[in-house]
Design a protein around this motif. Structure first.
Motif, PDB file in Angstrom:
ATOM      1  N   SER A  16       0.802  -1.219   0.000  1.00 13.81           N
ATOM      2  CA  SER A  16       0.000   0.000   0.000  1.00 13.81           C
ATOM      3  C   SER A  16       0.836   1.271   0.000  1.00 13.81           C
ATOM      4  N   VAL A  17       2.165   1.137  -0.050  1.00 14.66           N
ATOM      5  CA  VAL A  17       3.040   2.315  -0.134  1.00 14.66           C
ATOM      6  C   VAL A  17       2.778   3.045  -1.451  1.00 14.66           C
ATOM      7  N   VAL A  18       2.570   4.366  -1.384  1.00 16.58           N
ATOM      8  CA  VAL A  18       2.283   5.149  -2.596  1.00 16.58           C
ATOM      9  C   VAL A  18       3.459   6.013  -3.022  1.00 16.58           C
ATOM     10  N   ALA A  19       4.463   6.149  -2.175  1.00 14.68           N
ATOM     11  CA  ALA A  19       5.652   6.917  -2.547  1.00 14.68           C
ATOM     12  C   ALA A  19       6.868   6.277  -1.890  1.00 14.68           C
ATOM     13  N   TYR A  20       7.916   6.119  -2.681  1.00 16.26           N
ATOM     14  CA  TYR A  20       9.113   5.410  -2.201  1.00 16.26           C
ATOM     15  C   TYR A  20      10.347   6.071  -2.804  1.00 16.26           C
ATOM     16  N   VAL A  21      11.348   6.343  -1.963  1.00 19.86           N
ATOM     17  CA  VAL A  21      12.607   6.944  -2.405  1.00 19.86           C
ATOM     18  C   VAL A  21      13.750   6.090  -1.893  1.00 19.86           C
ATOM     19  N   GLU A  22      14.731   5.873  -2.760  1.00 19.29           N
ATOM     20  CA  GLU A  22      15.876   5.030  -2.400  1.00 19.29           C
ATOM     21  C   GLU A  22      17.176   5.697  -2.839  1.00 19.29           C
ATOM     22  N   VAL A  23      18.141   5.762  -1.923  1.00 16.22           N
ATOM     23  CA  VAL A  23      19.511   6.191  -2.247  1.00 16.22           C
ATOM     24  C   VAL A  23      20.401   4.984  -1.998  1.00 16.22           C
ATOM     25  N   PRO A  24      20.754   4.231  -3.052  1.00 17.56           N
ATOM     26  CA  PRO A  24      21.471   2.959  -2.847  1.00 17.56           C
ATOM     27  C   PRO A  24      22.869   3.111  -2.275  1.00 17.56           C
ATOM     28  N   ARG A  25      23.607   4.144  -2.726  1.00 19.87           N
ATOM     29  CA  ARG A  25      25.016   4.262  -2.345  1.00 19.87           C
ATOM     30  C   ARG A  25      25.346   5.724  -2.036  1.00 19.87           C
ATOM     31  N   LEU A  26      25.009   6.151  -0.849  1.00 23.22           N
ATOM     32  CA  LEU A  26      25.317   7.523  -0.453  1.00 23.22           C
ATOM     33  C   LEU A  26      26.823   7.744  -0.409  1.00 23.22           C
ATOM     34  N   GLY A  27      27.564   6.720  -0.056  1.00 18.49           N
ATOM     35  CA  GLY A  27      29.016   6.855   0.033  1.00 18.49           C
ATOM     36  C   GLY A  27      29.645   7.214  -1.295  1.00 18.49           C
ATOM     37  N   ASP A  28      29.108   6.665  -2.399  1.00 16.26           N
ATOM     38  CA  ASP A  28      29.640   6.991  -3.722  1.00 16.26           C
ATOM     39  C   ASP A  28      29.425   8.464  -4.045  1.00 16.26           C
ATOM     40  N   VAL A  29      28.262   8.980  -3.649  1.00 14.69           N
ATOM     41  CA  VAL A  29      27.975  10.394  -3.896  1.00 14.69           C
ATOM     42  C   VAL A  29      28.909  11.280  -3.089  1.00 14.69           C
ATOM     43  N   HIS A  58      16.218   4.303   2.540  1.00 21.03           N
ATOM     44  CA  HIS A  58      14.919   4.076   1.928  1.00 21.03           C
ATOM     45  C   HIS A  58      13.858   4.853   2.714  1.00 21.03           C
ATOM     46  N   LEU A  59      13.065   5.643   2.010  1.00 24.57           N
ATOM     47  CA  LEU A  59      11.999   6.415   2.637  1.00 24.57           C
ATOM     48  C   LEU A  59      10.695   6.076   1.933  1.00 24.57           C
ATOM     49  N   ALA A  60       9.639   5.805   2.698  1.00 28.75           N
ATOM     50  CA  ALA A  60       8.366   5.393   2.104  1.00 28.75           C
ATOM     51  C   ALA A  60       7.206   6.073   2.813  1.00 28.75           C
ATOM     52  N   PHE A  61       6.112   6.281   2.051  1.00 32.18           N
ATOM     53  CA  PHE A  61       4.874   6.812   2.625  1.00 32.18           C
ATOM     54  C   PHE A  61       3.754   5.834   2.322  1.00 32.18           C
ATOM     55  N   ASP A  62       3.036   5.426   3.379  1.00 31.88           N
ATOM     56  CA  ASP A  62       1.980   4.426   3.264  1.00 31.88           C
ATOM     57  C   ASP A  62       0.612   5.098   3.323  1.00 31.88           C
ATOM     58  N   ALA A  63      -0.262   4.773   2.360  1.00 27.80           N
ATOM     59  CA  ALA A  63      -1.556   5.443   2.255  1.00 27.80           C
ATOM     60  C   ALA A  63      -2.527   5.077   3.385  1.00 27.80           C
TER      61      ALA A  63
END
Length: 592
Positions: free
Chosen positions: A49-62, A121-126
């Motif tokens: 039921s998550v409607v929005a999801y953000v992922e940063v796989p490798r912050l260290g590389d950035v 990983h950041l998610a918002f559940d409806a």
């Protein structure tokens, strides 16, 4: 025991000591790194039921890329950056970094790299209206330290130092930051959420598994399949948000004016039907690229075929290229079809305004239908170019120097269209002179140029007389309106000089390589030069608005030029490719 609350703007050495003690007490055990046996992804732990999801796989590389970037030293050497770095305004930031490093036991960049090596990983559940933050790390010790840092910051901020409220759920301890936000360590996962029921469901999936996770969602899987190996990925369940009635105007399929329809009509049509959207951010030494993509089907285009062309495969004409080019835009749009179908595509208020404009334009064009006869005489495709303008030494020099701009169209029937637009141009110049005379504005003098390959109708403002009491040459003298015809090309330009330049360009040949539906390129160097032409006015405006002296105003304006010097260009493309509508923005940095 209580301590003074830690203000985000004030941090003393005593506060840092208290912070370190808080971290120690909040992290009673710093165990050796446990063997990492869980290989599940964050999407497998989150509900479907998550409607929005953000992922940063490798912050260290950035972090490593930024630290080693060729422009880093140039940025650090900027006077403004040096001044900010040594000012009291950033002292809270310096103290915060020091406190973070003390709590984590490592330099901040190394700590973040290890802490997030499994991804953020950041998610918002409806259903629960809850948000969840999941951080996966190979180091249990760093997760425990980070838990202590977060708890200490929360307690110090509230001025309530002590043991955080705790509760146990299925063998995992949850800590309360306040009445709403809870956090827990789930083996090699850091979990923080504002809804306990969402946190419990994540732990349940971790222990039991669940076929109804986000990873099992067909929409999510299909959308993320094309995300690739990006520095950041984001997913939005557009269909669920649309069905919930959130921002209904965005999905109504209608626009509010002609300009919005021409620019965004195709995107609006897509949003009314698409099930999902994905954003990817790619970062490398050359720049940053942001791509927004949604599924796309030709049947969603009904009424807006003018935007996409046949089979969604229409290409924009080649970008115009002129010296000192500031901006170039090229797009496929069948303006005639857009105008004729506008009543079905725009809101009622917009159609009222459109009907009034259509009546006036039809009258202006000798009762010829504007949409069918006038716009219909032009082929689909619009080219726009903006150029830094230079002025002849013998010509009036306006106090504010604006760039020149021009639009190029392709005519279906050059002979007939040339006569019609030539007459309208002459009438328009006459109208401007009449209105201008009533308002005390300078007058336009018309002229005519004929070459072997082109015809130009020009209008130039009469130079001011020496006895005219002008404090500065008016802004009008930036313009010398020109209408030019060359073969099938028609050019409408704000400057005769730019029109002559475009006439000299060869007519574009058919390209075998498919071009985007819309493309725009902004050149940072030309933008900086255009602003530099008006630096005196920018400094004066800064002094008036902020009360600065000349030196301080000049310094602030120079910061703008220092920032622009870091960039090469910005490119925006909109296209339909492989069943997806993609909007890509790419920012190119200077190499050194």
């Amino acid at each position: 025991m209580t301590v003074q609350a830690l203000s985000p703007f004030r941090c003393s050495n005593r506060s840092l000591a208290v912070f370190a003690l808080s971290v120690f007490l909040a992290s009673p055990t710093l165990a050796e790194d446990a063997k990492q046996g869980d290989r599940r992804t964050a999407a497998e732990l989150l509900p479907a039921s998550v409607v929005a999801y953000v992922e940063v796989p490798r912050l260290g590389d950035v972090i490593e890329l930024v630290a080693d970037h060729p422009l880093r030293q140039s940025i650090q050497d900027m006077p403004a950056v040096r001044a900010i770095g040594s000012s009291d305004q950033v002292r809270p930031l310096r103290d915060g970094i020091a406190a973070f490093e003390g709590g984590m036991g490592r330099p901040w960049d190394e700590a973040l790299t290890v802490l997030t090596d499994g991804g953020i990983h950041l998610a918002f559940d409806a259903p629960t209206q809850g948000a969840a933050l999941l951080i996966q790390s190979s180091s249990r010790e760093q997760l425990e330290r980070f838990r202590g840092v977060v708890l200490a910051l929360s307690q110090l901020g509230q001025g309530n130092f002590g043991i955080a409220r705790q509760a146990d759920y299925r063998g995992f301890t949850a800590y309360a930051l306040n009445d709403n936000i809870k956090l827990a360590l789930v083996d090699h996962w850091f979990l923080m959420t504002n809804k306990p029921e969402l946190g419990k469901s994540i732990i349940d999936r971790y222990l039991d598994g669940d076929k109804h996770s986000l990873a099992a969602s067909d929409s999510f899987t299909a959308a993320m399949a094309g995300a690739g190996d990006a520095s950041m990925k984001a997913y939005v369940d557009v269909e669920t948000i649309r069905d919930a009635g959130v921002a209904p105007k965005l999905y109504a399929g209608k626009t509010e004016n002609v300009a919005a329809e021409a620019l965004f009509g195709g995107i609006v049509a897509n949003l009314a039907h698409t099930p999902s959207a994905v954003a990817t951010l790619d970062i490398d030494p050359s720049g940053v690229r942001l791509t927004l993509a949604t599924p796309h089907q030709s049947e969603w285009e009904t009424g807006r075929e003018y935007f996409f062309g046949e089979d969604s495969a229409a290409s924009a004409p080649p970008l115009l290229q002129v010296p000192h080019q500031l901006l170039a835009i090229s797009t496929h749009r069948d303006l005639s079809q857009m105008w004729l179908r506008a009543p079905d595509l725009m809101t009622d208020k917009a159609n009222e305004d459109l009907a009034q404009a259509d009546t006036n334009l039809t009258t202006f064009f000798s009762n010829r239908d504007f949409g069918e006869d006038i716009l219909g005489s032009l082929r689909p495709g619009i080219q726009l170019v903006v150029q830094r303008q230079s002025f002849d030494a013998a010509s009036p020099q306006p106090a504010i120097k604006l760039p020149a701009f021009a639009m190029q169209f392709t005519m279906r029937t050059p002979e007939e269209t040339t006569r019609e637009f030539r007459r309208v141009f002459q009438n328009l110049v006459g109208f401007i002179n009449v209105v201008g005379a009533m308002q005390g504005q300078p007058q336009l003098d018309q002229d005519f140029e004929q070459t072997d390959s082109a015809t130009l109708l020009t209008a130039t403002y009469v130079p001011p007389r020496e006895e005219d009491p002008l404090a500065a040459v008016p802004i009008n003298y930036n313009f010398s309106p020109t209408l030019a015809f060359a073969g099938e090309r028609m050019i409408v330009s704000s400057s005769t000089q730019l029109a002559r330049t475009l006439i000299g360009l060869s007519a574009p040949s058919e390209s075998k390589v498919k071009q985007p539906n819309t493309v725009a390129v902004l050149n940072a160097d030309a933008l900086a030069d255009t602003l530099r032409d008006n630096k005196q006015q920018l400094v004066a405006q800064n002094m008036l608005e902020k009360g600065h002296g000349p030196d301080q105003a000049n310094a602030e304006i120079d910061v703008l030029f220092d920032i622009l010097a870091l960039f090469k260009d910005v490119t925006v493309e909109l296209d339909v490719d492989d069943g997806q509508l993609k909007l890509t923005t790419e920012v190119q940095l200077q190499s050194k």
